[in-house]
Design an enzyme around this catalytic site. Structure first.
Site, PDB file in Angstrom:
ATOM      1  N   GLU A  51      31.456 -38.415   5.296  1.00 49.78           N
ATOM      2  CA  GLU A  51      30.124 -38.564   4.718  1.00 49.78           C
ATOM      3  C   GLU A  51      30.204 -39.246   3.358  1.00 49.78           C
ATOM      4  OE1 GLU A  51      28.440 -34.716   2.855  1.00 49.78           O
ATOM      5  OE2 GLU A  51      29.310 -34.072   4.747  1.00 49.78           O
TER       6      GLU A  51
ATOM      7  N   CYS B 174      30.492 -32.474   7.912  1.00 50.85           N
ATOM      8  CA  CYS B 174      31.920 -32.142   7.819  1.00 50.85           C
ATOM      9  C   CYS B 174      32.660 -32.104   9.152  1.00 50.85           C
ATOM     10  CB  CYS B 174      32.093 -30.800   7.117  1.00 50.85           C
ATOM     11  SG  CYS B 174      31.457 -30.777   5.430  1.00 50.85           S
TER      12      CYS B 174
ATOM     13  N   HIS C  17      36.536 -24.534   9.896  1.00 51.46           N
ATOM     14  CA  HIS C  17      36.005 -25.273   8.748  1.00 51.46           C
ATOM     15  C   HIS C  17      35.954 -24.327   7.561  1.00 51.46           C
ATOM     16  CE1 HIS C  17      33.923 -28.057   6.273  1.00 51.46           C
ATOM     17  NE2 HIS C  17      32.861 -27.273   6.161  1.00 51.46           N
TER      18      HIS C  17
END
Length: 346
Positions: free
Chosen positions: A80, A112, A234
């Protein structure tokens, strides 16, 4: 079986401590470190961006894969923080690693989890027979507005994975996803920093999707947490990572190797790929890995991975994460602000 042929990682050597950021904004560093389970984060140098991080990671992946880059048929870079709004990062990476022009390349975006989306795309192309090898990269130089909570975690780093069917170091036995329209985090074109929903980023966003993909994976594969040697998720901060791992029944021995956030911060698209790389740096043949990414907006990708014998032959062909992080330089807030372009001059 389709799987990982080579992997590589890169993290900038600069670091800034939570205490240094807190000092500027009058915050309590102990409270922040305890709440986020973050002590410091990586900072990209003035000559580093998503492209340079991607190239370094890709070159290390090639060293382990021991393949001709001309055989790569697809390159995907998930991020991103692509340096150009209109100019692919992927084509620059392709040229830097001397790949053939006879390939497909694209920049991917899904907050992400864009890097793991690239892995899934590469797996599909390899399985279909359309390409021999695919290169998927997750990398970011993430942004956090001055004084915002994100400034304590938004960092830089990335990892690259070469996907193929021959001479794999780890097989990707299954992958699945869980996706909904959830506006927990966003940044419009032209905005320097993202907006986020604060507490809304937790239960209805991160936890709903990570658990959704994880439980789907466990159900579809007929496995439980006890069937895996390692797990990685994550990691926007250490707190969320540990909580979701425990909710799924994973122990500290299973999840601690992939937890990098306390010392490098949240590398966004690089977070799960880097955590997986950390596990591959020490995993033994036969070890089973459970991996789940998360991207705001929102979605999660889950993977069941089994390590093969070849990993011990090629692991030391490139630097491990421990070696990459062996030399670090701490910077003060003024230097950090300069490196990140937070100081705007008219």
């Amino acid at each position: 079986m389709t799987g990982i042929v080579g992997y590589g990682a890169h993290i900038p050597s600069y670091r800034i401590k939570v205490e240094e950021i807190a000092k500027v904004w009058g915050d309590d560093p102990k409270s922040i470190s305890k709440g986020l389970v973050v002590n410091q984060k990586s900072v990209p140098g003035p000559d580093e961006d998503t492209i340079t991080i991607s190239v370094e990671a890709a070159r290390r992946a090639l060293q382990r894969a021991e393949i001709d880059p001309q055989d790569i048929g697809a390159i995907y870079v998930g991020s991103e923080s692509h340096p150009y709004a209109v100019k692919p990062t992927a084509t620059i990476v392709a040229d830097a690693i001397r790949a053939s022009p006879n390939l497909t390349a694209a920049d991917l975006e899904f907050a992400c989890k864009a890097g793991t989306a690239g892995i899934q795309a590469a797996v599909g192309l390899v399985k279909s027979g359309m390409i021999k090898y695919g290169l998927a990269i997750g990398a970011d130089t993430s942004q956090g507005a001055p004084g915002d909570a994100l400034e304590y975690t938004a960092s830089a780093g990335g990892a690259a994975y070469i996907i193929g069917e021959d001479n794999t170091i780890a097989d990707i036995e299954h992958t699945c996803s869980f996706t909904t329209d959830t506006p927990d985090f966003y940044r419009r074109e032209g905005q320097a920093y993202p907006s986020h929903g604060g507490r809304f980023t937790g239960q209805p966003a991160y936890f709903k999707h990570v658990l959704g993909a994880a439980n789907r994976m466990l159900e579809e594969t007929g496995t439980t947490a006890k069937d895996y040697d390692y797990a990685v998720f994550h990691q926007p901060n250490g707190k969320f990572y540990i909580r979701v791992a425990r909710k799924l029944g994973f122990t500290e021995d299973q999840y601690k190797q992939g937890l990098l956030t306390p010392n490098i911060g949240n590398t966004y698209s690089g977070a799960t790929p880097l955590g997986l790389a950390s596990i591959l740096d020490i995993a033994k043949p036969g070890d089973k890995i459970f991996a789940v990414s998360y991207g705001s907006g929102a979605g999660s990708d889950a993977f069941k991975i089994t390590v093969n014998d070849r990993i011990e032959e090629v692991r030391n062909n490139a630097k491990t994460l421990e070696e990459i992080q062996s030399k670090i330089t701490y910077v003060d807030y003024a230097t950090y602000a300069k490196f990140k372009g937070k100081i705007k001059m008219n």
